[in-house]
Design a protein around this motif. Structure first.
Motif, PDB file in Angstrom:
ATOM      1  N   GLU A 229       0.989  -1.256   0.009  1.00 36.49           N
ATOM      2  CA  GLU A 229       0.037   0.023  -0.176  1.00 36.49           C
ATOM      3  C   GLU A 229       0.873   1.248  -0.144  1.00 36.49           C
ATOM      4  O   GLU A 229       2.170   1.265   0.541  1.00 36.49           O
ATOM      5  N   ARG A 230       0.270   2.175  -0.645  1.00 36.09           N
ATOM      6  CA  ARG A 230       1.138   3.588  -0.576  1.00 36.09           C
ATOM      7  C   ARG A 230       1.223   3.974   0.946  1.00 36.09           C
ATOM      8  O   ARG A 230       0.271   3.778   1.548  1.00 36.09           O
TER       9      ARG A 230
ATOM     10  N   VAL B  67       1.578   7.229   1.810  1.00 34.62           N
ATOM     11  CA  VAL B  67       0.781   8.318   1.947  1.00 34.62           C
ATOM     12  C   VAL B  67      -0.160   8.269   0.478  1.00 34.62           C
ATOM     13  O   VAL B  67       0.125   7.674  -0.457  1.00 34.62           O
ATOM     14  N   HIS B  68      -1.149   8.881   0.666  1.00 34.97           N
ATOM     15  CA  HIS B  68      -2.303   8.787  -0.487  1.00 34.97           C
ATOM     16  C   HIS B  68      -2.739   7.385  -1.094  1.00 34.97           C
ATOM     17  O   HIS B  68      -2.953   7.195  -2.159  1.00 34.97           O
ATOM     18  N   ALA B  69      -2.930   6.527   0.165  1.00 29.52           N
ATOM     19  CA  ALA B  69      -3.291   5.139  -0.206  1.00 29.52           C
ATOM     20  C   ALA B  69      -4.611   5.243  -0.797  1.00 29.52           C
ATOM     21  O   ALA B  69      -4.825   4.309  -1.618  1.00 29.52           O
ATOM     22  N   HIS B  70      -5.636   5.855  -0.316  1.00 32.97           N
ATOM     23  CA  HIS B  70      -6.891   5.623  -0.739  1.00 32.97           C
ATOM     24  C   HIS B  70      -7.261   6.728  -1.666  1.00 32.97           C
ATOM     25  O   HIS B  70      -7.170   7.885  -1.321  1.00 32.97           O
ATOM     26  N   GLY B  71      -7.115   6.432  -2.982  1.00 35.27           N
ATOM     27  CA  GLY B  71      -7.426   7.323  -3.908  1.00 35.27           C
ATOM     28  C   GLY B  71      -8.293   6.774  -5.043  1.00 35.27           C
ATOM     29  O   GLY B  71      -8.760   5.304  -5.111  1.00 35.27           O
ATOM     30  N   THR B  72      -8.393   7.469  -6.229  1.00 38.37           N
ATOM     31  CA  THR B  72      -9.390   6.828  -7.464  1.00 38.37           C
ATOM     32  C   THR B  72      -8.550   7.573  -8.598  1.00 38.37           C
ATOM     33  O   THR B  72      -7.833   8.697  -8.651  1.00 38.37           O
ATOM     34  N   GLY B  73      -8.662   7.041  -9.705  1.00 38.94           N
ATOM     35  CA  GLY B  73      -8.295   7.780 -10.868  1.00 38.94           C
ATOM     36  C   GLY B  73      -9.266   7.863 -12.134  1.00 38.94           C
ATOM     37  O   GLY B  73     -10.178   7.074 -12.049  1.00 38.94           O
TER      38      GLY B  73
ATOM     39  N   VAL C 264      -4.682  11.846   1.902  1.00 34.99           N
ATOM     40  CA  VAL C 264      -3.271  11.596   2.263  1.00 34.99           C
ATOM     41  C   VAL C 264      -2.984  10.709   3.194  1.00 34.99           C
ATOM     42  O   VAL C 264      -2.153   9.820   3.018  1.00 34.99           O
ATOM     43  N   SER C 265      -3.393  10.840   4.697  1.00 37.08           N
ATOM     44  CA  SER C 265      -2.778  10.063   5.536  1.00 37.08           C
ATOM     45  C   SER C 265      -3.753   8.658   5.745  1.00 37.08           C
ATOM     46  O   SER C 265      -3.061   7.729   6.414  1.00 37.08           O
ATOM     47  N   GLY C 266      -4.856   8.755   5.317  1.00 39.27           N
ATOM     48  CA  GLY C 266      -5.564   7.561   5.648  1.00 39.27           C
ATOM     49  C   GLY C 266      -5.291   6.204   4.959  1.00 39.27           C
ATOM     50  O   GLY C 266      -4.767   6.258   4.117  1.00 39.27           O
ATOM     51  N   GLU C 267      -5.346   5.047   5.329  1.00 41.50           N
ATOM     52  CA  GLU C 267      -5.234   3.660   4.712  1.00 41.50           C
ATOM     53  C   GLU C 267      -6.089   3.627   3.612  1.00 41.50           C
ATOM     54  O   GLU C 267      -7.026   4.220   3.408  1.00 41.50           O
TER      55      GLU C 267
ATOM     56  N   ALA D 153       3.450  11.320  12.163  1.00 42.10           N
ATOM     57  CA  ALA D 153       2.552  12.025  13.171  1.00 42.10           C
ATOM     58  C   ALA D 153       1.281  11.941  12.875  1.00 42.10           C
ATOM     59  O   ALA D 153       0.424  12.294  13.854  1.00 42.10           O
ATOM     60  N   THR D 154       0.835  11.654  11.410  1.00 41.00           N
ATOM     61  CA  THR D 154      -0.556  11.784  11.134  1.00 41.00           C
ATOM     62  C   THR D 154      -1.101  10.132  11.220  1.00 41.00           C
ATOM     63  O   THR D 154      -2.426  10.203  10.669  1.00 41.00           O
ATOM     64  N   LYS D 155      -0.363   9.370  11.442  1.00 41.84           N
ATOM     65  CA  LYS D 155      -0.503   8.012  11.354  1.00 41.84           C
ATOM     66  C   LYS D 155      -0.901   7.415  12.511  1.00 41.84           C
ATOM     67  O   LYS D 155      -1.307   8.248  13.555  1.00 41.84           O
TER      68      LYS D 155
END
Length: 508
Positions: free
Chosen positions: A70-71, A73-79, A116-119, A168-170
């Motif tokens: 998994e990324r 950062v930016h793990a939850h995304g779409t394209g 950004v920070s979310g899984e 710090a954001t995880k």
């Protein structure tokens, strides 16, 4: 007869049975037919299972490996995919980048939006953080990746702080639970985060889906024109749908009822041919303007005031296609700020400097050393590399009959002096000027020390030196021998003559 894909879709929608005669023959990964899929190979009706069940082994082994890292950062995304069209060629005053050189010129693009920070499984309506807004332009001169955010600034200005910011954001490193103490502990110790905090905890930090949010390149980039003159620019994406935001209560509700709200909104709109679009605009400053800034203009925690440095329209991006396969085209879609084209170069931004390395290194870890060969990452123009070869999953020919070093005499692949980086002049603390450039050092006192050493050798040592070189050169092509002898002659004529004589002796 309906084509197989249309027929399959018809059967799924209507519930009709698929006739065996119309079905495709199932195979394994290497094309071998599979006659019975749903049961293990066993000795007797109730087992035991047999090790020779290679059909099961192949499927299970592949299943065990079908997830990639998994990324961070930016793990939850779409394209989504679409085109960028030039609407104003005024930008050609500032950059020689080919994608801007004609009115109405179109370039294919791939875009990835993300939190950004979310899984990967987190809600895409989380608030208090920017959204990722990354655009890949498939230009005639290679891929240009403009990796940005829904905010015009960032939390930190120095790349050395990036790992700590993300940590710090995880989650809490002990309990694995969300840990707000970490985030605000770091924020309160790093006051450069205040500008970004103020922005993302306002309504702008809660965009109503991806279609209704702006995008920003955040960093300044150096634009260089055909006359080798430069300016610095920042890139802005202005949503043509209009900025819309959600309130905090709504984001909480959506996180529970539809954690993929932003992705669903984007895909529904494109599927209904309500294609979202954004106008690309730039801000420009010159070297002379830099002294007017009260702060470092290359500080990523700051913005350039629009009233002082107005926006200039460049073009319009329209997204008109959703992925055909999410894993292939979104999970493996890789962005790197170091993917630049001639006419667009890095600025002295200390955060950008770290990202130039970090992003490509991340992709090598997640996707492999040859991730550029994955179709969604592959440029539209031909890749002609010599020294970047082989490795896992290398699938292209890559001048297979050529050599893997440069310079060489055998390959037609050559560097292009017209596409060199521009030179940059810096001033040191002493006021001395330092030029940043790719300096040619191929003729930097190459012969003196070799000459001194050669002339210091006793005659019998010289003879053996001549013989040793001639022995290794005797089978090579004559034009290389001639060039090598010319080089030896510049060291000492006797050196070249001695080797030439020994070559003649070997040929007798």
């Amino acid at each position: 007869m309906l084509t197989s894909k249309i027929y399959l879709l018809f059967c799924i929608i209507t519930g009709a049975k698929i006739h065996v005669n119309d079905a495709k023959q199932m195979t394994g990964l290497f094309g071998n037919p599979i006659g019975h899929k749903t049961d293990l190979l066993t000795a007797g009706n109730h087992g035991p299972a047999l090790l020779q069940d290679v059909q099961f082994q192949e499927e299970m082994a592949h299943f065990d490996r079908e997830r990639i890292p998994e990324r961070v950062v930016h793990a939850h995304g779409t394209g989504a995919f679409g085109v960028f069209r030039v609407t104003n060629t005024e930008i050609t005053k500032y950059t020689k980048a080919d994608l801007f050189n004609k009115p109405r010129k179109q370039t294919e693009v791939a875009v990835r939006f993300s939190t950004v920070s979310g899984e990967k499984g987190s809600a895409d309506t989380s608030f208090g953080e920017p959204r990722g807004f990354a655009v890949k332009f498939y230009t005639e001169e290679g891929n240009w990746d403009l990796t940005g955010l829904s905010a015009p600034m960032f939390f930190i200005r120095d790349a050395s702080q990036f790992p700590s910011l993300i940590h710090a954001t995880k989650r809490n490193v002990t309990s694995g639970l969300p840990e707000p103490n970490y985030r605000f502990d770091f924020f309160s110790l790093r006051p450069e985060t205040l500008n970004m905090q103020t922005y993302v905890y306002s309504d702008n930090g809660m965009p109503d889906g991806y279609r209704n949010m702006p995008g920003f390149g955040v960093h300044a980039f150096r634009l260089v024109n055909k006359q080798n003159k430069h300016v610095f620019a920042k890139f802005h994406w202005i949503t043509k749908q209009g900025n819309k935001n959600l309130d905090r209560e709504t984001t909480f509700k959506l996180a529970g009822s539809d954690p993929d709200y932003a992705q669903r909104d984007l895909y529904t709109a494109i599927s209904n041919r309500q294609y979202p679009s954004w106008t690309l605009k730039i801000q420009v400053i010159t070297d002379d303007m830099i002294k007017d800034f009260k702060f470092n203009p290359f500080d990523a925690t700051k913005i350039w005031p629009i009233d002082k440095y107005p926006l200039i329209e460049v073009g319009v991006m329209t997204l008109n296609r959703i992925p055909r396969n999410f894993f292939a085209e979104v999970e493996q879609l890789a962005f790197c700020p170091s993917n630049l084209v001639p006419g667009i170069e890095p600025s002295p931004d200390l955060l950008l400097a770290g990202r130039l390395f970090s992003y490509k290194d991340t992709q090598r870890y997640r996707l492999g050393a040859n991730n550029q060969l994955i179709p969604v990452n592959h440029p539209k123009n031909q890749i002609n590399t010599l020294t970047d070869r082989d490795g896992f999953m290398r699938t292209d020919n890559n001048e297979a009959d050529a050599v893997n070093y440069y310079p060489n005499s055998f390959s037609s692949v050559r560097d292009n002096p017209k596409k060199r980086d521009s030179n940059i002049t810096l001033k040191a603390d002493s006021n001395d000027e330092i030029v940043v450039f790719r300096f040619d050092d191929s003729d930097d006192h190459n012969y003196e020390q070799a000459r001194d050493y050669y002339r210091s050798l006793a005659d019998d040592w010289k003879t053996r030196l001549h013989q040793n070189l001639a022995f290794h050169m005797k089978t090579i092509r004559q034009f290389i021998i001639d060039r090598q002898l010319n080089q030896l002659r510049l060291v000492d004529p006797a050196f070249a003559d001695g080797v030439k004589q020994e070559l003649n002796n070997f040929r007798k």
